[in-house]
Scaffold this motif. Structure first.
Motif, PDB file in Angstrom:
ATOM      1  N   GLY A 195       0.668  -1.536  -0.099  1.00  0.00           N
ATOM      2  CA  GLY A 195       0.034   0.111   0.095  1.00  0.00           C
ATOM      3  C   GLY A 195       0.814   1.305  -0.076  1.00  0.00           C
ATOM      4  N   LEU A 196       2.054   1.041  -0.253  1.00  0.00           N
ATOM      5  CA  LEU A 196       3.044   2.199  -0.336  1.00  0.00           C
ATOM      6  C   LEU A 196       2.799   3.060  -1.377  1.00  0.00           C
ATOM      7  CD1 LEU A 196       6.256   0.581   1.263  1.00  0.00           C
ATOM      8  CD2 LEU A 196       4.718   2.170   2.416  1.00  0.00           C
ATOM      9  N   SER A 197       2.948   4.502  -1.568  1.00  0.00           N
ATOM     10  CA  SER A 197       2.701   5.125  -2.686  1.00  0.00           C
ATOM     11  C   SER A 197       3.755   5.546  -3.459  1.00  0.00           C
ATOM     12  CB  SER A 197       2.209   6.680  -2.308  1.00  0.00           C
ATOM     13  OG  SER A 197       1.942   7.466  -3.298  1.00  0.00           O
ATOM     14  N   PHE A 198       4.043   5.309  -4.783  1.00  0.00           N
ATOM     15  CA  PHE A 198       5.374   5.939  -5.490  1.00  0.00           C
ATOM     16  C   PHE A 198       4.767   5.786  -6.673  1.00  0.00           C
ATOM     17  CE2 PHE A 198       4.909   1.129  -5.441  1.00  0.00           C
ATOM     18  CZ  PHE A 198       5.289   0.664  -6.826  1.00  0.00           C
ATOM     19  N   HIS A 199       5.848   6.222  -7.589  1.00  0.00           N
ATOM     20  CA  HIS A 199       5.687   6.204  -9.184  1.00  0.00           C
ATOM     21  C   HIS A 199       6.979   5.846  -9.776  1.00  0.00           C
ATOM     22  CE1 HIS A 199       2.402   9.380  -8.070  1.00  0.00           C
ATOM     23  NE2 HIS A 199       1.959   8.766  -9.173  1.00  0.00           N
TER      24      HIS A 199
END
Length: 340
Positions: free
Chosen positions: A194-198
């Motif tokens: 559930g970690l946010s990254f691009h």
């Protein structure tokens, strides 16, 4: 005096180097073949060039990458064989990973050994590349069933030197051998947490695209910012400047132009503690296992300020054209042997 530059695999870092040399050094003549089917280029390009390079008395130095079978070219074209011959290794076949070892693959490494014996100067783009090649010669030649040549490492070593690949860094404000499976596995694990990254996945596409690429692009979904080859170098550097971290999961790397370009553009590098990377990057930027890489990235996802405020502790200037151009000028302007 003319420098004859021959590139049998005119793409990627091979193209980048010879284009730079032709642009920056005086009186260079370039002959190339497209960067396709490198196995066939290694096998047959010498015959092609022997028929397609016109005779000229102006050539004094021949510069070629190790894809070319220099031995065959020198035999087919005695006029070129008499030149001062400089062989440049972007990679070497003695430690190049193969999916399935076959007897025919022996020929690629053997050709490079023969080319070194014929060359007057042998140049590698890193100490790792040079030492991995030289120290593998003895074991490699033991594949010959009998009547093996001797002392090849010591004979070739006398001709060898390291000149790092010269990178023309931009003016900015800030394949199976690359192991994409490990790279995408780590990213998908971050997504599962559930970690946010691009992520931007940049690179040239050749004939065979591993299934892991389209599968991972679909699985990463909206996390993907850029995907595929950017023909414009300016666009490529712009994407690098937008990124915070650059990752390598390579199982095979003799230099790593793209990693250094990304670091120059402000990215925090994460590289395997193996191959050429310890030679170029400080220990802080190296990891030993995929689990270590995953934990570092998890931390960065939670605390992006760590990398955004970070100042790189290594150096990139020693790998710039500005720092290395003198080495190449000296290499390619030295007078040939007396008997010419």
């Amino acid at each position: 005096m003319s420098v004859l530059i021959i590139e049998a695999f005119y793409g990627g870092s091979h193209k980048q180097l010879v284009d730079l040399l032709q642009e920056e050094l005086e009186d260079c003549v370039l002959y190339t073949l497209p960067a396709k089917k490198w196995h066939w280029r290694a096998r047959t390009s010498a015959l092609y060039f022997s028929q397609n390079i016109p005779l000229s008395e102006r050539y004094r130095i021949l510069f070629a990458s190790s894809v070319l079978n220099l031995t065959e070219l020198a035999a087919l074209r005695p006029d070129l064989g008499k030149l001062k011959k400089v062989l440049y290794f972007h990679e070497n076949q003695l430690v190049y990973p193969v999916k399935k070892c076959q007897e025919r693959d022996f020929q690629y490494g053997y050709n490079q050994i023969l080319s070194c014996l014929v060359a007057d100067v042998v140049v590698f783009n890193s100490v790792f590349n040079m030492e991995s090649f030289l120290t593998s010669i003895g074991k490699f030649m033991k594949l010959i069933p009998d009547h093996r040549p001797k002392d090849l490492e010591s004979i070739i070593r006398l001709k060898c030197q390291v000149i790092y690949f010269p990178i023309r860094f931009p003016d900015v404000s800030r394949e199976h051998d690359k192991d994409p499976e490990s790279f995408f596995k780590v990213l998908l694990h971050l997504k599962d947490l559930g970690l946010s990254f691009h992520v931007s996945v940049l690179g040239e596409t050749f004939t065979d695209i591993p299934a892991i690429f389209p599968e991972s692009k679909k699985a990463l979904g909206s996390s993907v910012l850029h995907w595929g080859y950017l023909p414009s170098k300016d666009d490529y550097f712009q994407v690098l400047c937008m990124a915070d971290v650059v990752i390598s999961t390579a199982k095979h790397e003799f230099f790593g132009v793209a990693m250094l370009e990304a670091v120059y553009c402000g990215c925090y590098p994460l590289c395997p503690k193996d191959l050429v990377y310890p030679e170029i990057f400080p220990a802080e930027y190296l990891y030993s296992t995929p689990d270590q890489l995953s934990k570092r990235l998890q931390n960065f996802c939670k605390r992006p300020d760590i990398v955004r405020k970070h100042l790189y502790k290594g150096k990139v200037t020693p790998y710039s054209w500005a720092a290395l151009h003198g080495n190449f000028r000296s290499l390619l302007t030295t007078e040939p042997k007396e008997d010419l």
